[in-house]
Design an enzyme around this catalytic site. Structure first.
Site, PDB file in Angstrom:
ATOM      1  N   SER A 136     -11.568  -5.484 -41.348  1.00 34.50           N
ATOM      2  CA  SER A 136     -10.383  -6.524 -41.837  1.00 34.50           C
ATOM      3  C   SER A 136     -10.505  -7.009 -40.420  1.00 34.50           C
ATOM      4  CB  SER A 136      -9.568  -6.407 -42.658  1.00 34.50           C
ATOM      5  OG  SER A 136      -8.777  -5.411 -42.618  1.00 34.50           O
ATOM      6  N   GLU A 148      -1.099  -4.951 -37.353  1.00 36.15           N
ATOM      7  CA  GLU A 148      -1.848  -5.948 -36.729  1.00 36.15           C
ATOM      8  C   GLU A 148      -0.597  -6.404 -36.170  1.00 36.15           C
ATOM      9  OE1 GLU A 148      -4.491  -7.350 -37.098  1.00 36.15           O
ATOM     10  OE2 GLU A 148      -5.670  -5.383 -38.390  1.00 36.15           O
ATOM     11  N   HIS A 195      -6.655   1.129 -40.600  1.00 33.84           N
ATOM     12  CA  HIS A 195      -5.180   1.200 -40.014  1.00 33.84           C
ATOM     13  C   HIS A 195      -4.020   2.143 -40.006  1.00 33.84           C
ATOM     14  CE1 HIS A 195      -6.370  -2.633 -40.492  1.00 33.84           C
ATOM     15  NE2 HIS A 195      -5.636  -3.307 -39.346  1.00 33.84           N
TER      16      HIS A 195
HETATM   17  N1  DGL Z   1      -8.771  -1.040 -42.662  1.00 32.39           N
HETATM   18  C1  DGL Z   1      -9.095  -2.530 -43.834  1.00 32.39           C
HETATM   19  C2  DGL Z   1      -8.764  -0.872 -44.542  1.00 32.39           C
HETATM   20  O1  DGL Z   1      -9.377   0.130 -44.074  1.00 32.39           O
HETATM   21  C3  DGL Z   1      -7.677  -2.483 -43.879  1.00 32.39           C
HETATM   22  C4  DGL Z   1      -7.898  -3.729 -45.118  1.00 32.39           C
HETATM   23  C5  DGL Z   1      -7.078  -4.685 -45.039  1.00 32.39           C
HETATM   24  O2  DGL Z   1      -7.245  -5.755 -44.256  1.00 32.39           O
HETATM   25  O3  DGL Z   1      -6.122  -4.784 -46.354  1.00 32.39           O
HETATM   26  O4  DGL Z   1      -8.642  -0.798 -46.175  1.00 32.39           O
END
Ligand code: DGL
Length: 277
Positions: free
Chosen positions: A11, A152, A188
């Site tokens: 994402s 982010e 993340h």
């Molecule tokens: N890196 C995404 C995950 O592993 C984040 C998802 C999100 O955008 O909320 O879930």
């Protein structure tokens, strides 16, 4: 041998933690990365919307002639139906299975913590995989919805007061339980692993989904005769401004160092074949 690039998507920026690991274990592979920075975060959305977005992300990567696709996103990996993954023209790999396997191997006392986005925790994807690996394990799970926006927006670095305060709010109770292993169920989270580690304590082993899945992808490419011999070039694509991607990703991925970054209109991409829902 197959010299087409590996496709990786998330994402947003979190999937870069998987790219970092792929560059270590598969240095001769070219990579095409897509971060859906215009629509991040996915984790608070409904499974229907997450699936729609994921299909477009996959369609974009297929348009780049990739030889396989890694969903470097715990949320998409938790939602995407297996039948859809199997209907794709190239091998598809999510992060849940390899990560759960690594946690089941790492735990000594069988008590495993799982943190992830709201959609991931609600889906129980990690819990299901963990029970397949270790029938009698005890699982403590917690959604941590604020972590993705914090990452982010660059609230990183050991001791960051804001992220530390939120991490305490989410994790202090889990830290009081007897977990010895914690799945960072969102790609993340390894970017704030130092902060999470400070809250849960040094005796808890943290499992990084990008690392585990990068190793699994190498095995799959090897088994299928799909390994490549390239220069290890990575091209980055995002759905929002290129500038903010460069600034933040450079801050946490030293080795990102200047691969080309392009902005695309993700709404132009749709899977061109009927696929199972
Ligand atoms: N890196 C995404 C995950 O592993 C984040 C998802 C999100 O955008 O909320 O879930």
């Amino acid at each position: 041998m197959d010299n087409r690039p590996i496709g990786v998507f998330d994402s947003g920026l979190g999937g870069l933690t998987a790219v970092r690991e792929l560059k270590k274990v598969l240095p001769q592979e070219d990579i095409v990365y897509f971060g859906d920075t215009g629509r991040v975060p996915y984790g608070g959305r409904s499974p229907k919307i997450i699936l729609e977005y994921a299909k477009q992300d996959i369609a974009f990567l297929l348009s780049k002639n990739v030889k396989c696709i890694m969903a470097a996103c715990g949320t998409v990996s938790s939602i995407l139906p297996q039948e859809l993954a199997q209907s794709l023209p190239v091998p598809f790999l999510g992060v849940v299975e390899s990560t759960a396997k690594a946690a089941a191997t790492a735990t000594k006392n069988g008590h495993i913590g799982v943190i992830g986005t709201a959609a991931t925790i609600r889906s129980q994807s990690y819990a299901q995989q963990l029970r397949k690996q270790l029938e009698n394990c005890v699982i403590s799970a917690r959604a941590c919805p604020m972590f993705v926006p914090l990452v982010e927006n660059g609230y990183l670095g050991k001791g960051n007061p804001i992220t530390t305060a939120i991490a305490k709010e989410y994790l202090q109770e889990m830290a009081r339980q007897d977990i010895d292993t914690l799945i960072l169920g969102c790609t993340h989270y390894p970017l704030i692993a130092d902060i999470i580690g400070d809250v849960v304590g040094t005796k808890v082993t943290l499992i990084d989904p990008g690392r585990e899945t990068a190793h699994r992808l190498r095995e799959i490419l090897q088994q299928k005769g799909l390994l490549g011999q390239n220069t290890g070039n990575t091209e980055y694509f995002v759905s929002d401004s290129v500038d903010s991607f460069r600034t933040i990703s450079n801050r946490f991925l030293g080795e990102y160092a200047g691969g080309s970054v392009h902005q695309i209109d993700i709404d132009q991409f749709q899977l061109s074949f009927p696929c199972p829902q």
